[in-house]
Design a protein around this motif. Structure first.
Motif, PDB file in Angstrom:
ATOM      1  N   SER A 481       0.834  -1.208   0.000  1.00  0.00           N
ATOM      2  CA  SER A 481       0.000   0.000   0.000  1.00  0.00           C
ATOM      3  C   SER A 481       0.866   1.254   0.000  1.00  0.00           C
ATOM      4  N   ASP A 482       0.287   2.330  -0.534  1.00  0.00           N
ATOM      5  CA  ASP A 482       1.018   3.605  -0.533  1.00  0.00           C
ATOM      6  C   ASP A 482       1.301   4.060   0.886  1.00  0.00           C
ATOM      7  N   SER A 483       0.321   3.829   1.792  1.00  0.00           N
ATOM      8  CA  SER A 483       0.518   4.322   3.164  1.00  0.00           C
ATOM      9  C   SER A 483       1.685   3.605   3.826  1.00  0.00           C
ATOM     10  N   GLY A 484       1.838   2.287   3.532  1.00  0.00           N
ATOM     11  CA  GLY A 484       2.955   1.528   4.092  1.00  0.00           C
ATOM     12  C   GLY A 484       4.285   2.073   3.593  1.00  0.00           C
ATOM     13  N   LEU A 485       4.338   2.359   2.284  1.00  0.00           N
ATOM     14  CA  LEU A 485       5.574   2.895   1.716  1.00  0.00           C
ATOM     15  C   LEU A 485       5.878   4.282   2.265  1.00  0.00           C
ATOM     16  N   GLU A 486       4.804   5.087   2.384  1.00  0.00           N
ATOM     17  CA  GLU A 486       5.011   6.457   2.910  1.00  0.00           C
ATOM     18  C   GLU A 486       5.513   6.428   4.345  1.00  0.00           C
ATOM     19  N   ALA A 487       4.875   5.597   5.177  1.00  0.00           N
ATOM     20  CA  ALA A 487       5.296   5.523   6.587  1.00  0.00           C
ATOM     21  C   ALA A 487       6.732   5.017   6.676  1.00  0.00           C
ATOM     22  N   SER A 488       7.061   4.019   5.837  1.00  0.00           N
ATOM     23  CA  SER A 488       8.425   3.467   5.854  1.00  0.00           C
ATOM     24  C   SER A 488       9.430   4.545   5.477  1.00  0.00           C
ATOM     25  N   GLU A 489       9.094   5.308   4.438  1.00  0.00           N
ATOM     26  CA  GLU A 489      10.017   6.333   3.963  1.00  0.00           C
ATOM     27  C   GLU A 489      10.268   7.371   5.045  1.00  0.00           C
ATOM     28  N   LYS A 490       9.174   7.687   5.771  1.00  0.00           N
ATOM     29  CA  LYS A 490       9.311   8.676   6.843  1.00  0.00           C
ATOM     30  C   LYS A 490      10.277   8.164   7.922  1.00  0.00           C
ATOM     31  N   ILE A 491      10.085   6.900   8.303  1.00  0.00           N
ATOM     32  CA  ILE A 491      10.972   6.302   9.325  1.00  0.00           C
ATOM     33  C   ILE A 491      12.405   6.256   8.786  1.00  0.00           C
ATOM     34  N   TYR A 492      12.528   5.898   7.525  1.00  0.00           N
ATOM     35  CA  TYR A 492      13.835   5.797   6.860  1.00  0.00           C
ATOM     36  C   TYR A 492      14.598   7.120   6.980  1.00  0.00           C
ATOM     37  N   HIS A 493      13.914   8.222   6.656  1.00  0.00           N
ATOM     38  CA  HIS A 493      14.578   9.533   6.737  1.00  0.00           C
ATOM     39  C   HIS A 493      14.864   9.932   8.174  1.00  0.00           C
ATOM     40  N   GLU A 494      13.935   9.638   9.030  1.00  0.00           N
ATOM     41  CA  GLU A 494      14.104  10.020  10.436  1.00  0.00           C
ATOM     42  C   GLU A 494      15.345   9.339  11.030  1.00  0.00           C
ATOM     43  N   PRO A 524      21.479  -5.693  12.498  1.00  0.00           N
ATOM     44  CA  PRO A 524      21.169  -5.917  13.922  1.00  0.00           C
ATOM     45  C   PRO A 524      19.730  -5.602  14.351  1.00  0.00           C
ATOM     46  N   VAL A 525      19.092  -4.583  13.757  1.00  0.00           N
ATOM     47  CA  VAL A 525      17.736  -4.230  14.214  1.00  0.00           C
ATOM     48  C   VAL A 525      16.794  -4.203  13.012  1.00  0.00           C
ATOM     49  N   HIS A 526      15.678  -4.884  13.123  1.00  0.00           N
ATOM     50  CA  HIS A 526      14.698  -4.915  12.035  1.00  0.00           C
ATOM     51  C   HIS A 526      13.444  -4.157  12.459  1.00  0.00           C
ATOM     52  N   VAL A 527      13.015  -3.225  11.609  1.00  0.00           N
ATOM     53  CA  VAL A 527      11.764  -2.510  11.854  1.00  0.00           C
ATOM     54  C   VAL A 527      10.785  -2.965  10.768  1.00  0.00           C
ATOM     55  N   VAL A 528       9.685  -3.588  11.190  1.00  0.00           N
ATOM     56  CA  VAL A 528       8.751  -4.176  10.226  1.00  0.00           C
ATOM     57  C   VAL A 528       7.502  -3.304  10.140  1.00  0.00           C
ATOM     58  N   VAL A 529       7.246  -2.775   8.922  1.00  0.00           N
ATOM     59  CA  VAL A 529       6.115  -1.868   8.725  1.00  0.00           C
ATOM     60  C   VAL A 529       5.032  -2.619   7.949  1.00  0.00           C
ATOM     61  N   GLY A 530       3.885  -2.856   8.623  1.00  0.00           N
ATOM     62  CA  GLY A 530       2.786  -3.586   7.976  1.00  0.00           C
ATOM     63  C   GLY A 530       1.520  -2.743   7.962  1.00  0.00           C
ATOM     64  N   ASP A 531       0.689  -2.981   6.955  1.00  0.00           N
ATOM     65  CA  ASP A 531      -0.537  -2.169   6.812  1.00  0.00           C
ATOM     66  C   ASP A 531      -1.434  -2.282   8.028  1.00  0.00           C
ATOM     67  N   ARG A 532      -1.570  -3.510   8.565  1.00  0.00           N
ATOM     68  CA  ARG A 532      -2.484  -3.694   9.692  1.00  0.00           C
ATOM     69  C   ARG A 532      -1.996  -2.942  10.928  1.00  0.00           C
ATOM     70  N   GLY A 533      -0.704  -3.007  11.174  1.00  0.00           N
ATOM     71  CA  GLY A 533      -0.131  -2.288  12.308  1.00  0.00           C
ATOM     72  C   GLY A 533      -0.317  -0.792  12.168  1.00  0.00           C
ATOM     73  N   LEU A 534      -0.091  -0.321  10.953  1.00  0.00           N
ATOM     74  CA  LEU A 534      -0.183   1.125  10.735  1.00  0.00           C
ATOM     75  C   LEU A 534      -1.574   1.652  11.062  1.00  0.00           C
ATOM     76  N   GLU A 535      -2.608   0.813  10.781  1.00  0.00           N
ATOM     77  CA  GLU A 535      -3.969   1.243  11.122  1.00  0.00           C
ATOM     78  C   GLU A 535      -4.089   1.549  12.610  1.00  0.00           C
ATOM     79  N   LYS A 536      -3.293   0.801  13.425  1.00  0.00           N
ATOM     80  CA  LYS A 536      -3.296   1.031  14.879  1.00  0.00           C
ATOM     81  C   LYS A 536      -2.207   2.019  15.277  1.00  0.00           C
ATOM     82  N   GLY A 537      -1.416   2.483  14.295  1.00  0.00           N
ATOM     83  CA  GLY A 537      -0.330   3.437  14.588  1.00  0.00           C
ATOM     84  C   GLY A 537       0.914   2.765  15.156  1.00  0.00           C
ATOM     85  N   VAL A 538       1.068   1.428  14.865  1.00  0.00           N
ATOM     86  CA  VAL A 538       2.251   0.739  15.401  1.00  0.00           C
ATOM     87  C   VAL A 538       3.064   0.061  14.298  1.00  0.00           C
ATOM     88  N   VAL A 539       4.338  -0.181  14.612  1.00  0.00           N
ATOM     89  CA  VAL A 539       5.196  -1.027  13.779  1.00  0.00           C
ATOM     90  C   VAL A 539       5.849  -2.045  14.714  1.00  0.00           C
TER      91      VAL A 539
END
Ligand code: ATP
Ligand code: MG
Length: 569
Positions: A481-494, A524-539
């Protein structure tokens, strides 16, 4: 870095020709590729790790007061002729001839070049001491390149050379480098051990190797269970009882079909420690050059060939042929020291031993009742046997244990063995021209990449310590989903803005493939961004190989930081 644009080709299966774990994983996870035998490309991820290791080495060398320079890989043959190593170094030295018929070589080490440089610039004791180092590619035409980066033909080394006005100053710098090496390997997070070492073809007096402890190591190191004694088996000493049997006359005994040490011992109703094992060699280099010599150890011992080479002051030894054995009065299979017409060397443990059994230099015959001091007055003794598990420590009454090690560093107090022929001279305080005293200090930087992997891996791949990982964080975007990619990109830049190295897996691949790759690469650290989690505001956040936790999207940075600060060495 976005994975979709990143050059990190991973392989699903183990490459057929890779034997050790580091070689397999570095190939599979896309860190290196083989160009030809013993020569590798470092792909972008491999280079990132190599640079991190280099930087730790560089920081600690600088901190120790050494200065970085860069010397050429191609070296004029004339310098090697001057030092005497053009003939001595052997086929590992790749010699080349240029269009003007000038002889050169690819540098396997740089004593000649640095001595030439320093000899031209050094004038007074006031310029000393100095320690110069470089981090650079070496070429050694190794007879058996193997294990990937562990034993290459072209490899990256940090090599340092120090110059001093006197021995005391060299001894102080040797200690300084010893401490520096301990700091470097500790910072790399390695389980390692400094051990006493043979000075080998480089020459000199004192020498220590630093070994990373790993089953795949090519070296055997002996260490005491009680004190700090540790040495490469090539020179490790030990204490041992002297075998004494009944004193009897020397007697020929017919022993048809009795050949193995066990059979001979059984035949004579004794144990293998009462046997003398006689090995005949053809020597090259040193005072015995071209001659045949015989070396004897106890029947239950192994001869350590490096010790024999050192005892003979030779450059190499080779098992003598049956004809060569015959030429000194022996018979292959029944060789013994009595009446053998060549130089005889015995292991120390045979000194004053009596009642021994040896080959009789006659077919199907052994000699019993051998008393070395009575029967072989010309015998010379030195430490020739290989130290083994269970021997007594030479320094205390502890027990010797053996472990395998990967040699990652080597320091030498050279003295004047290079500065003398290379004429590295200066005017001392009394105004007299004097030869400088030298030390040299190597670290196998590319070998270290493999050594770290040997110690840091599991069934899913590499497990880099965070400070050596090519990226500290993998962002794994699950959905399309676009929202998943957008949220990931935001975390990526941050994360990147906070100075964290991130590999964002934005590929159009199944989540399983992405998880497998992140594990394999060892991030060493994996951040997993999923559509379902994002609906709840979590990764999900997960240290590699560990449990996952759900966290709020806006706390990713602080969670990552706290995970990384916990694992930082
Ligand atoms: P080895 O016994 O493993 O051949 P060496 O005694 O020949 O090593 P040095 O001449 O002391 O090695 O070189 C300094 C360091 O360079 C070694 O401690 C090792 O870490 C590294 N090194 C040596 N040869 C190789 C190689 N063929 N491939 C990768 N690293 C190497
Ligand atoms: Mg070598």
């Amino acid at each position: 870095m976005r994975y979709s644009r990143f050059f990190a080709p991973t392989l699903r299966d183990d490459p057929a020709d890779a034997e050790v774990i580091s070689h397999k994983l570095l190939l599979r996870a896309g860190y290196i590729r083989r160009v030809t035998s013993g020569v590798y490309d470092f792909l972008p991820m491999g280079l990132r790790v190599l640079r991190k290791i280099e930087n730790i080495v560089r920081e600690e060398m600088n901190r120790a007061g050494a200065q970085e320079l860069l010397m050429p890989m191609v070296q004029p043959g004339g310098l090697w002729k001057k030092s005497g190593r053009w003939e001595k170094y052997g086929p590992e030295l790749l010699r080349i001839t240029d269009r003007h018929q000038h002889e050169s070589c690819l540098g396997p080490t740089h004593e000649e070049v640095i001595c030439d440089l320093v000899s031209r610039e050094l004038r007074s004791y006031k310029q000393l001491p100095m320690n110069l180092y470089q981090i650079q590619s070496k070429f050694r035409d190794e007879i058996r390149p193997r294990f990937g980066l562990m034993r290459g033909r072209e490899f990256v080394m940090k090599d340092a050379y120090s110059f001093h006005a006197d021995e005391a100053c060299l001894a102080a710098e040797y200690q300084n480098m010893f401490a520096t090496y301990n700091r470097i390997f500790t910072r790399l997070g390695l389980k390692f051990r400094p051990v006493e070492a043979d000075t080998g073809s480089i020459g000199g007096s004192a020498s220590h190797e630093f070994h990373v402890l790993a089953e795949s190591g090519e070296d055997l190191i002996a260490h005491c269970s009680k004190c700090d004694y540790a040495a490469n088996v090539e020179m490790a000493k030990s204490k041992r009882d002297v075998p004494t049997g009944k004193t009897t006359a020397l007697t020929d005994v017919e022993t048809p079909n009795v050949t193995s040490a066990e059979d001979v011992a059984a035949f004579f109703n004794t144990d293998t420690a009462q046997l003398v094992k006689t090995l005949v060699y053809h020597v090259s280099g040193g005072p015995e050059d071209g001659n045949i010599v015989a070396a004897c150890v106890r029947g239950d011992d192994q001869l350590q060939e490096i010790k024999l080479i050192r005892a003979l002051n030779a450059t190499g030894i080779e098992m003598a042929s049956d004809e060569a054995i015959k030429s000194v009065g022996g018979i292959a299979g029944f060789v013994g020291p009595v009446a053998l017409n060549c130089k005889l060397l015995f292991d120390d443990t045979l000194k004053n031993s009596t009642g021994l059994i040896a080959g009789a230099n006659k077919n199907d015959t052994h000699l019993s009742g051998l008393d070395i001091s009575r029967d072989l007055s010309s015998a010379e003794f030195s430490d020739l046997r290989e130290t083994r598990t269970g021997d007594t420590c030479p320094k205390c009454d502890g027990t010797i244990e053996l472990s395998r090690g990967i040699e990652v560093g080597h320091i030498f107090a050279l003295g004047t063995c290079y500065s003398e022929p290379m004429e590295v001279q200066f005017q001392n305080q009394e105004g007299k021209r004097t030869t400088a005293t030298m030390g040299c200090y190597g670290i196998g930087v590319s070998r270290l990449v493999a050594a770290v992997v040997e110690q840091c891996n599991d069934e899913n791949g590499i497990a880099w310590p965070a400070h050596l990982a090519p990226f500290q964080v993998a962002i794994i975007t699950m959905g399309k989903s676009d929202s998943g990619l957008e949220a990931s990109e935001k975390i990526y830049h941050e994360l990147q803005d906070a100075g964290i190295e991130v590999l964002w897996d934005d590929r159009k691949e199944r989540p399983g493939v992405k998880f497998k790759d992140a594990e394999l690469m060892g991030l060493p650290v994996h951040v997993v961004v999923g559509d379902r989690g994002l609906e709840k505001g979590v990764v999900e956040i997960r240290p590699r190989g560990d449990e996952k936790t759900e966290i709020a999207v806006d706390t990713v940075l602080s969670s990552v930081q706290s995970l990384l600060s916990g694992s930082h060495t």
